[in-house]
Design a protein around this motif. Structure first.
Motif: not given
Ligand SMILES: [Zn+2]
Length: 60
Positions: A1-8, A25-33, A37-38
């Motif tokens: 099940m995919a995460w969804q932006c509650a607003k959009c 600083t470090f980079a990581h993959e996060v879920l973004r709308c 852009g949230l």
């Protein structure tokens, strides 16, 4: 099940994001709308990464 932006109501897309914490600083993959852009960071990820960085700091 995919995460969804509650607003959009659209599916979130993984995006590599750079974090800055305690002068490090470090980079990581996060879920973004793709519409508003949230960024969603799971609490486990945030806690895990922060603990990792704190450990690195202590070793120095
Ligand atoms: Zn959104």
């Amino acid at each position: 099940m995919a995460w969804q932006c509650a607003k959009c109501g659209v599916d979130l897309a993984p995006k590599s994001t750079v974090f800055s914490y305690m002068g490090m600083t470090f980079a990581h993959e996060v879920l973004r709308c793709p519409v508003c852009g949230l960024v969603f960071i799971q609490k486990e990820l945030a806690d895990g990464k922060m603990a990792e960085v704190e450990q690195l700091m202590e070793e120095k």
